[in-house]
Design an enzyme around this catalytic site. Structure first.
Site, PDB file in Angstrom:
ATOM      1  N   LYS A  13       0.836  -1.207   0.000  1.00 32.60           N
ATOM      2  CA  LYS A  13       0.000   0.000   0.000  1.00 32.60           C
ATOM      3  C   LYS A  13       0.867   1.253   0.000  1.00 32.60           C
ATOM      4  O   LYS A  13       0.664   2.173  -0.774  1.00 32.60           O
ATOM      5  CB  LYS A  13      -0.908   0.053   1.244  1.00 32.60           C
ATOM      6  CG  LYS A  13      -1.847  -1.109   1.399  1.00 32.60           C
ATOM      7  CD  LYS A  13      -2.727  -0.961   2.639  1.00 32.60           C
ATOM      8  CE  LYS A  13      -1.974  -0.994   3.955  1.00 32.60           C
ATOM      9  NZ  LYS A  13      -1.311  -2.264   4.275  1.00 32.60           N
ATOM     10  N   ARG A  88      -9.470   1.105   8.438  1.00 30.04           N
ATOM     11  CA  ARG A  88      -9.119  -0.271   8.757  1.00 30.04           C
ATOM     12  C   ARG A  88     -10.252  -0.995   9.452  1.00 30.04           C
ATOM     13  O   ARG A  88     -10.107  -2.167   9.795  1.00 30.04           O
ATOM     14  CB  ARG A  88      -7.934  -0.255   9.722  1.00 30.04           C
ATOM     15  CG  ARG A  88      -6.608  -0.349   9.022  1.00 30.04           C
ATOM     16  CD  ARG A  88      -5.551  -0.298  10.103  1.00 30.04           C
ATOM     17  NE  ARG A  88      -4.440  -1.109   9.761  1.00 30.04           N
ATOM     18  CZ  ARG A  88      -3.351  -0.635   9.170  1.00 30.04           C
ATOM     19  NH1 ARG A  88      -3.277   0.626   8.830  1.00 30.04           N
ATOM     20  NH2 ARG A  88      -2.363  -1.435   8.915  1.00 30.04           N
ATOM     21  N   ARG A 127      11.962  -5.779   4.650  1.00 29.86           N
ATOM     22  CA  ARG A 127      11.607  -4.366   4.526  1.00 29.86           C
ATOM     23  C   ARG A 127      12.551  -3.481   5.334  1.00 29.86           C
ATOM     24  O   ARG A 127      12.960  -3.801   6.444  1.00 29.86           O
ATOM     25  CB  ARG A 127      10.185  -4.115   5.011  1.00 29.86           C
ATOM     26  CG  ARG A 127       9.910  -2.611   5.073  1.00 29.86           C
ATOM     27  CD  ARG A 127       8.496  -2.241   5.119  1.00 29.86           C
ATOM     28  NE  ARG A 127       7.791  -2.809   6.240  1.00 29.86           N
ATOM     29  CZ  ARG A 127       6.490  -2.669   6.392  1.00 29.86           C
ATOM     30  NH1 ARG A 127       5.788  -2.005   5.500  1.00 29.86           N
ATOM     31  NH2 ARG A 127       5.895  -3.204   7.430  1.00 29.86           N
ATOM     32  N   ARG A 160      11.347  -1.857  11.001  1.00 27.74           N
ATOM     33  CA  ARG A 160      10.263  -1.401  11.868  1.00 27.74           C
ATOM     34  C   ARG A 160      10.064  -2.350  13.042  1.00 27.74           C
ATOM     35  O   ARG A 160      10.160  -3.551  12.893  1.00 27.74           O
ATOM     36  CB  ARG A 160       8.966  -1.303  11.057  1.00 27.74           C
ATOM     37  CG  ARG A 160       8.657   0.120  10.641  1.00 27.74           C
ATOM     38  CD  ARG A 160       7.569   0.193   9.622  1.00 27.74           C
ATOM     39  NE  ARG A 160       6.343  -0.512  10.025  1.00 27.74           N
ATOM     40  CZ  ARG A 160       5.227  -0.496   9.296  1.00 27.74           C
ATOM     41  NH1 ARG A 160       5.198   0.164   8.161  1.00 27.74           N
ATOM     42  NH2 ARG A 160       4.165  -1.154   9.697  1.00 27.74           N
ATOM     43  N   ARG A 171      -0.608  -9.161  13.118  1.00 26.49           N
ATOM     44  CA  ARG A 171      -1.161  -8.113  12.250  1.00 26.49           C
ATOM     45  C   ARG A 171      -2.016  -8.731  11.147  1.00 26.49           C
ATOM     46  O   ARG A 171      -3.048  -8.188  10.772  1.00 26.49           O
ATOM     47  CB  ARG A 171      -0.036  -7.277  11.646  1.00 26.49           C
ATOM     48  CG  ARG A 171       0.563  -6.294  12.647  1.00 26.49           C
ATOM     49  CD  ARG A 171       1.924  -5.796  12.222  1.00 26.49           C
ATOM     50  NE  ARG A 171       1.907  -5.012  11.010  1.00 26.49           N
ATOM     51  CZ  ARG A 171       2.994  -4.758  10.284  1.00 26.49           C
ATOM     52  NH1 ARG A 171       4.164  -5.229  10.658  1.00 26.49           N
ATOM     53  NH2 ARG A 171       2.907  -4.033   9.193  1.00 26.49           N
TER      54      ARG A 171
HETATM   55  P1  AP5 Z   1       4.922  -1.624   1.884  1.00 26.58           P
HETATM   56  O1  AP5 Z   1       4.627  -0.752   0.716  1.00 26.58           O
HETATM   57  O2  AP5 Z   1       5.695  -1.083   3.002  1.00 26.58           O
HETATM   58  O3  AP5 Z   1       3.552  -2.308   2.371  1.00 26.58           O
HETATM   59  P2  AP5 Z   1       2.334  -1.718   3.196  1.00 26.58           P
HETATM   60  O4  AP5 Z   1       1.098  -2.342   2.607  1.00 26.58           O
HETATM   61  O5  AP5 Z   1       2.404  -0.248   3.282  1.00 26.58           O
HETATM   62  O6  AP5 Z   1       2.640  -2.428   4.575  1.00 26.58           O
HETATM   63  P3  AP5 Z   1       2.614  -1.862   6.055  1.00 26.58           P
HETATM   64  O7  AP5 Z   1       3.326  -2.859   6.913  1.00 26.58           O
HETATM   65  O8  AP5 Z   1       3.050  -0.453   6.109  1.00 26.58           O
HETATM   66  O9  AP5 Z   1       1.108  -1.971   6.327  1.00 26.58           O
HETATM   67  P4  AP5 Z   1       0.454  -1.969   7.648  1.00 26.58           P
HETATM   68  O10 AP5 Z   1      -0.921  -1.803   7.132  1.00 26.58           O
HETATM   69  O11 AP5 Z   1       0.644  -3.146   8.512  1.00 26.58           O
HETATM   70  O12 AP5 Z   1       1.198  -0.809   8.465  1.00 26.58           O
HETATM   71  P5  AP5 Z   1       0.811   0.690   8.776  1.00 26.58           P
HETATM   72  O13 AP5 Z   1       2.026   1.490   8.831  1.00 26.58           O
HETATM   73  O14 AP5 Z   1      -0.312   1.133   7.916  1.00 26.58           O
HETATM   74  O15 AP5 Z   1       5.617  -2.958   1.321  1.00 26.58           O
HETATM   75  C1  AP5 Z   1       6.081  -3.974   2.207  1.00 26.58           C
HETATM   76  C2  AP5 Z   1       7.445  -4.492   1.755  1.00 26.58           C
HETATM   77  O16 AP5 Z   1       7.310  -5.194   0.521  1.00 26.58           O
HETATM   78  C3  AP5 Z   1       8.468  -3.373   1.467  1.00 26.58           C
HETATM   79  O17 AP5 Z   1       9.742  -3.826   1.847  1.00 26.58           O
HETATM   80  C4  AP5 Z   1       8.365  -3.156  -0.047  1.00 26.58           C
HETATM   81  O18 AP5 Z   1       9.579  -2.676  -0.591  1.00 26.58           O
HETATM   82  C5  AP5 Z   1       8.045  -4.563  -0.536  1.00 26.58           C
HETATM   83  N1  AP5 Z   1       7.160  -4.578  -1.689  1.00 26.58           N
HETATM   84  C6  AP5 Z   1       6.114  -3.737  -1.951  1.00 26.58           C
HETATM   85  N2  AP5 Z   1       5.513  -4.077  -3.121  1.00 26.58           N
HETATM   86  C7  AP5 Z   1       6.182  -5.163  -3.585  1.00 26.58           C
HETATM   87  C8  AP5 Z   1       6.033  -5.975  -4.749  1.00 26.58           C
HETATM   88  N3  AP5 Z   1       5.065  -5.737  -5.651  1.00 26.58           N
HETATM   89  N4  AP5 Z   1       6.897  -7.015  -4.915  1.00 26.58           N
HETATM   90  C9  AP5 Z   1       7.882  -7.263  -3.987  1.00 26.58           C
HETATM   91  N5  AP5 Z   1       8.082  -6.514  -2.870  1.00 26.58           N
HETATM   92  C10 AP5 Z   1       7.237  -5.476  -2.678  1.00 26.58           C
HETATM   93  O19 AP5 Z   1       0.242   0.524  10.270  1.00 26.58           O
HETATM   94  C11 AP5 Z   1       1.078   0.121  11.324  1.00 26.58           C
HETATM   95  C12 AP5 Z   1       0.260  -0.020  12.596  1.00 26.58           C
HETATM   96  O20 AP5 Z   1      -0.311   1.270  12.935  1.00 26.58           O
HETATM   97  C13 AP5 Z   1      -0.939  -0.958  12.524  1.00 26.58           C
HETATM   98  O21 AP5 Z   1      -0.582  -2.294  12.779  1.00 26.58           O
HETATM   99  C14 AP5 Z   1      -1.846  -0.360  13.599  1.00 26.58           C
HETATM  100  O22 AP5 Z   1      -1.417  -0.739  14.872  1.00 26.58           O
HETATM  101  C15 AP5 Z   1      -1.610   1.139  13.466  1.00 26.58           C
HETATM  102  N6  AP5 Z   1      -2.555   1.779  12.539  1.00 26.58           N
HETATM  103  C16 AP5 Z   1      -2.278   2.409  11.363  1.00 26.58           C
HETATM  104  N7  AP5 Z   1      -3.393   2.867  10.781  1.00 26.58           N
HETATM  105  C17 AP5 Z   1      -4.423   2.520  11.609  1.00 26.58           C
HETATM  106  C18 AP5 Z   1      -5.831   2.688  11.539  1.00 26.58           C
HETATM  107  N8  AP5 Z   1      -6.438   3.310  10.496  1.00 26.58           N
HETATM  108  N9  AP5 Z   1      -6.579   2.199  12.563  1.00 26.58           N
HETATM  109  C19 AP5 Z   1      -6.015   1.580  13.607  1.00 26.58           C
HETATM  110  N10 AP5 Z   1      -4.684   1.369  13.728  1.00 26.58           N
HETATM  111  C20 AP5 Z   1      -3.888   1.835  12.735  1.00 26.58           C
HETATM  112 MG    MG Z   2       2.825   1.102   4.877  1.00 26.68          MG
END
Ligand code: AP5
Ligand code: MG
Length: 213
Positions: A13, A88, A127, A160, A171
């Site tokens: 994402k 979410r 990552r 991270r 997660r």
């Molecule tokens: P990346 O682009 O980083 O993936 P992502 O979908 O952004 O993954 P996140 O881990 O950031 O998602 P998340 O939803 O768990 O975390 P968030 O920060 O939102 O890609 C992942 C890896 O794969 C990278 O190394 C990238 O280079 C690689 N990659 C990407 N595309 C690829 C491809 N096509 N092929 C190969 N490799 C690829 O949230 C973190 C925490 O915050 C949550 O767990 C929660 O506790 C809290 N939080 C955040 N938002 C909310 C909300 N709205 N409500 C409640 N809690 C929340």
């Molecule tokens: Mg992310």
């Protein structure tokens, strides 16, 4: 244009949202990045969010919703935005719906980046994230030009805290339970678009551009 990115943790994402933001000149809003910035600054919000994030749980809706509404009310969001990691939960989606509807506006697309759980575990292990600007890399699939250094702002890259295997598993189960129902929610609204997130990063982005143009 107002876009929501859906998908499991690690689906890509953030990677794709950054590209969309550049291509269309709209802000990339990641609630995860906002929480991590607060953790770094040791704010009250950051400390509270951290207690949930470290366990792989969602931050409670009351906290998250307020932050998101404040952010999308800023001037730079007038022409749209790409939301990454929000909503979410169904209640979060409903709050967003009410806020945009009040402005006589609408969300244009909810893009689901589809990646099976098996691939996710592999991605999270490699990552690396920039401590300063939040840019994301992968040691194998998307390496930085210089090891452990951000291409964009030259700051350090780190692993991270929530990318440990046990936390990733948690997660994923939280995702399936609380976030996946949003796919049906946006499908019913007629704005859901699916992309195959297992493809190469550039190919996924090409597919997204075809949807948005
Ligand atoms: P990346 O682009 O980083 O993936 P992502 O979908 O952004 O993954 P996140 O881990 O950031 O998602 P998340 O939803 O768990 O975390 P968030 O920060 O939102 O890609 C992942 C890896 O794969 C990278 O190394 C990238 O280079 C690689 N990659 C990407 N595309 C690829 C491809 N096509 N092929 C190969 N490799 C690829 O949230 C973190 C925490 O915050 C949550 O767990 C929660 O506790 C809290 N939080 C955040 N938002 C909310 C909300 N709205 N409500 C409640 N809690 C929340
Ligand atoms: Mg992310």
């Amino acid at each position: 244009m107002k876009i929501i990115m859906l998908g499991a943790p690690g689906a890509g994402k953030g990677t794709q949202a950054k590209r969309i933001a550049e291509e269309f000149g709209i802000p990339h809003i990641s609630t995860g990045d906002i929480f991590r910035a607060n953790i770094k600054e040791k704010t009250e919000l950051g400390m509270e969010a951290k207690s949930y994030m470290d366990k792989g749980q969602l931050v409670p809706d009351e906290l998250t919703v307020k932050i998101l509404l404040d952010r999308v009310a800023k001037d730079d969001c007038k022409n749209g935005y790409v939301l990454d990691g929000y909503p979410r939960t169904i209640p979060q989606a409903e709050v967003l719906y009410d806020a945009v509807t009040k402005l006589d506006d609408k969300i244009d697309y909810a893009i689901n980046v589809d990646v099976p759980d098996e691939n996710i575990i592999d991605r999270m292990g490699g990552r690396r994230a920039c401590v300063k600007c939040g840019a994301t890399y992968h040691i194998k699939y998307n390496p930085p030009k210089k090891e452990d250094t951000c291409d964009i702002c030259q700051s350090n890259l780190i692993i991270r805290d929530d990318d440990k295997p046990e936390t990733v598993k948690n997660r994923l189960s939280v995702y399936h339970e609380q976030t996946q129902p949003l796919i049906e929610y946006y499908s019913k609204q007629g704005i859901l678009k699916e992309v195959d997130g297992t493809q190469d990063i550039d190919v996924v982005f090409e597919d997204i551009k075809k949807i948005l143009k």
